[in-house]
Design a protein around this motif. Structure first.
Motif, PDB file in Angstrom:
ATOM      1  N   THR A   1      29.275  -5.728  11.656  1.00  0.00           N
ATOM      2  CA  THR A   1      29.361  -7.346  11.915  1.00  0.00           C
ATOM      3  C   THR A   1      28.781  -7.854  10.595  1.00  0.00           C
ATOM      4  OG1 THR A   1      29.285  -7.283  14.117  1.00  0.00           O
ATOM      5  CG2 THR A   1      29.014  -9.463  13.161  1.00  0.00           C
ATOM      6  N   GLN A   2      29.526  -8.734   9.878  1.00  0.00           N
ATOM      7  CA  GLN A   2      28.722  -9.460   8.649  1.00  0.00           C
ATOM      8  C   GLN A   2      28.427 -10.733   8.985  1.00  0.00           C
ATOM      9  OE1 GLN A   2      32.139  -9.742   5.842  1.00  0.00           O
ATOM     10  NE2 GLN A   2      32.491  -7.671   5.468  1.00  0.00           N
TER      11      GLN A   2
ATOM     12  N   GLU B   1      27.640  -2.795  15.508  1.00  0.00           N
ATOM     13  CA  GLU B   1      27.255  -1.853  14.270  1.00  0.00           C
ATOM     14  C   GLU B   1      28.193  -1.164  13.703  1.00  0.00           C
ATOM     15  OE1 GLU B   1      24.214   0.718  15.877  1.00  0.00           O
ATOM     16  OE2 GLU B   1      23.010  -0.999  16.645  1.00  0.00           O
ATOM     17  N   GLY B   2      29.323  -1.380  13.999  1.00  0.00           N
ATOM     18  CA  GLY B   2      30.394  -0.823  13.428  1.00  0.00           C
ATOM     19  C   GLY B   2      30.843   0.762  13.938  1.00  0.00           C
TER      20      GLY B   2
ATOM     21  N   ASN C   1      35.065 -12.267  11.091  1.00  0.00           N
ATOM     22  CA  ASN C   1      36.028 -11.324  11.765  1.00  0.00           C
ATOM     23  C   ASN C   1      35.765 -10.026  12.222  1.00  0.00           C
ATOM     24  OD1 ASN C   1      36.439 -10.445   9.565  1.00  0.00           O
ATOM     25  ND2 ASN C   1      38.565 -11.010   9.148  1.00  0.00           N
ATOM     26  N   THR C   2      34.519  -9.826  11.861  1.00  0.00           N
ATOM     27  CA  THR C   2      33.851  -8.539  12.092  1.00  0.00           C
ATOM     28  C   THR C   2      33.063  -8.196  13.336  1.00  0.00           C
ATOM     29  OG1 THR C   2      32.085  -8.983  10.666  1.00  0.00           O
ATOM     30  CG2 THR C   2      33.835  -7.740   9.461  1.00  0.00           C
ATOM     31  N   ALA C   3      33.144  -9.274  14.000  1.00  0.00           N
ATOM     32  CA  ALA C   3      32.538  -9.319  15.566  1.00  0.00           C
ATOM     33  C   ALA C   3      33.409  -8.548  16.532  1.00  0.00           C
ATOM     34  CB  ALA C   3      32.161 -10.605  15.623  1.00  0.00           C
ATOM     35  N   SER C   4      32.898  -8.120  17.481  1.00  0.00           N
ATOM     36  CA  SER C   4      33.521  -7.652  18.694  1.00  0.00           C
ATOM     37  C   SER C   4      34.418  -8.692  19.215  1.00  0.00           C
ATOM     38  CB  SER C   4      32.310  -7.156  19.806  1.00  0.00           C
ATOM     39  OG  SER C   4      31.874  -8.132  20.411  1.00  0.00           O
ATOM     40  N   ALA C   5      35.212  -8.113  20.185  1.00  0.00           N
ATOM     41  CA  ALA C   5      36.197  -8.887  21.052  1.00  0.00           C
ATOM     42  C   ALA C   5      35.583  -9.913  21.894  1.00  0.00           C
ATOM     43  CB  ALA C   5      37.025  -8.101  21.619  1.00  0.00           C
TER      44      ALA C   5
END
Length: 67
Positions: free
Chosen positions: A29-30, A19-20, A9-13
């Motif tokens: 993103t993990q 890269e955060g 769930n750490t990806a973009s929309a």
């Protein structure tokens, strides 16, 4: 094929890597095993689909399979 958002769930929309933003408290993103395994299976399917055996000693098998 999976987008990275299918396993974290750490990806973009848009479901892509990011890269955060540490200043905003947003982590990068993990990369998780389910996504890596899916990519590996996709690549191996191309190689084996060309009638080749996967060989860890060669880094050009995907190119050879596509040609």
């Amino acid at each position: 094929m999976q987008k990275i958002s299918d396993s974290t769930n750490t990806a973009s929309a848009a479901g892509e890597f990011t890269e955060g933003n540490s200043a905003a408290g947003v982590g990068a993103t993990q990369i998780k095993a389910p996504w890596l395994n899916a990519i590996q299976r996709e690549l191996i399917a191309v190689i084996e689909g060309a009638g080749m055996a996967v060989n860890k000693g060669y880094d050009n098998q995907l190119l050879a399979a596509i040609k």
